[in-house]
Design an enzyme around this catalytic site. Structure first.
Site, PDB file in Angstrom:
ATOM      1  N   ASP A  87      -7.780  10.042   6.708  1.00  0.00           N
ATOM      2  CA  ASP A  87      -7.974   8.929   5.777  1.00  0.00           C
ATOM      3  C   ASP A  87      -9.468   8.647   5.623  1.00  0.00           C
ATOM      4  OD1 ASP A  87      -7.864   6.637   4.242  1.00  0.00           O
ATOM      5  OD2 ASP A  87      -6.317   5.689   5.467  1.00  0.00           O
ATOM      6  N   ASN A 146      -1.428   5.221  -0.881  1.00  0.00           N
ATOM      7  CA  ASN A 146      -1.336   5.836  -2.201  1.00  0.00           C
ATOM      8  C   ASN A 146      -2.494   5.447  -3.114  1.00  0.00           C
ATOM      9  OD1 ASN A 146       0.890   5.889  -5.039  1.00  0.00           O
ATOM     10  ND2 ASN A 146      -0.052   7.634  -4.062  1.00  0.00           N
ATOM     11  N   CYS A 182       0.575   9.538   1.382  1.00  0.00           N
ATOM     12  CA  CYS A 182      -0.341   9.035   2.403  1.00  0.00           C
ATOM     13  C   CYS A 182       0.080   7.600   2.711  1.00  0.00           C
ATOM     14  CB  CYS A 182      -1.805   9.149   1.964  1.00  0.00           C
ATOM     15  SG  CYS A 182      -2.288   8.102   0.573  1.00  0.00           S
ATOM     16  N   CYS A 239      -5.956   6.856  -1.968  1.00  0.00           N
ATOM     17  CA  CYS A 239      -7.033   7.809  -1.651  1.00  0.00           C
ATOM     18  C   CYS A 239      -6.537   9.252  -1.636  1.00  0.00           C
ATOM     19  CB  CYS A 239      -7.676   7.478  -0.300  1.00  0.00           C
ATOM     20  SG  CYS A 239      -8.554   5.910  -0.237  1.00  0.00           S
ATOM     21  N   ARG A 240      -5.872   9.619  -0.551  1.00  0.00           N
ATOM     22  CA  ARG A 240      -5.517  11.025  -0.340  1.00  0.00           C
ATOM     23  C   ARG A 240      -4.390  11.530  -1.219  1.00  0.00           C
ATOM     24  NH1 ARG A 240      -4.402  10.501   5.864  1.00  0.00           N
ATOM     25  NH2 ARG A 240      -3.690   8.480   5.079  1.00  0.00           N
ATOM     26  N   SER A 241      -3.289  10.791  -1.291  1.00  0.00           N
ATOM     27  CA  SER A 241      -2.142  11.336  -2.037  1.00  0.00           C
ATOM     28  C   SER A 241      -2.366  11.397  -3.550  1.00  0.00           C
ATOM     29  CB  SER A 241      -0.840  10.620  -1.672  1.00  0.00           C
ATOM     30  OG  SER A 241      -0.896   9.242  -1.925  1.00  0.00           O
TER      31      SER A 241
END
Length: 155
Positions: free
Chosen positions: A124, A11, A8, A13-15
């Site tokens: 995001d 690095n 993301c 939140c999402r990934s």
């Protein structure tokens, strides 16, 4: 045996959530020996060595998924080290394709391509509330199962 890198922007939140959920899904299906490496990174270097956003950790913990990661930035070496580089949105995809070395082995695409519900973009959640993180959790959970099915490791 494949290796997978989730990407993301920052690095945090999402990934790292995708990394944790995919690793948990792999382990829950007794498939650890089918992967050489599962990791995550960001296209930007804003959060190098930072812990994941507490909301990502909280969303994962609510579902029994541990998150253990420190932020890092994607490197050119990742395109040689990983078979799959799976990102969260079109901006990540464009950034990755821009830095991808010619002839690299990595397959670069959206992680959401593996979501059986067709939600290709994992938005995001950083500027929102916990609902966004829970939505991300559900998306990466579905995409994790979808990827394992695509690889022929589960039915």
């Amino acid at each position: 045996m494949p290796s997978v890198l989730f990407v993301c922007l920052g690095n945090i939140c999402r990934s790292p959530m995708a990394e944790a959920v995919f690793a948990h899904t792999v382990a829950s299906n007794s498939l650890n020996d089918h992967f050489t490496r599962i990791d995550s990174a960001g296209t930007a270097g804003y959060h190098i060595d930072d812990l994941p956003d507490r909301r990502s950790v909280t969303a994962c913990a609510a579902h029994g998924v541990p998150v253990r990661h420190r932020g890092r930035q994607v490197s050119k070496a990742d395109f040689a080290d990983f078979d799959w580089i799976l990102c969260m949105d079109e901006s990540n995809l464009a950034d990755l394709r821009r830095i991808q070395p010619k002839g690299s082995k990595a397959k670069v695409q959206l992680f959401g391509d593996f979501d059986p519900q067709g939600e290709r973009i994992i938005a995001d959640p950083y500027y929102g509330d916990m609902d966004g993180f829970e939505r991300n959790f559900q998306q990466v959970s579905r995409a994790s199962v979808g990827l394992l099915k695509h690889l022929g490791l589960i039915q």
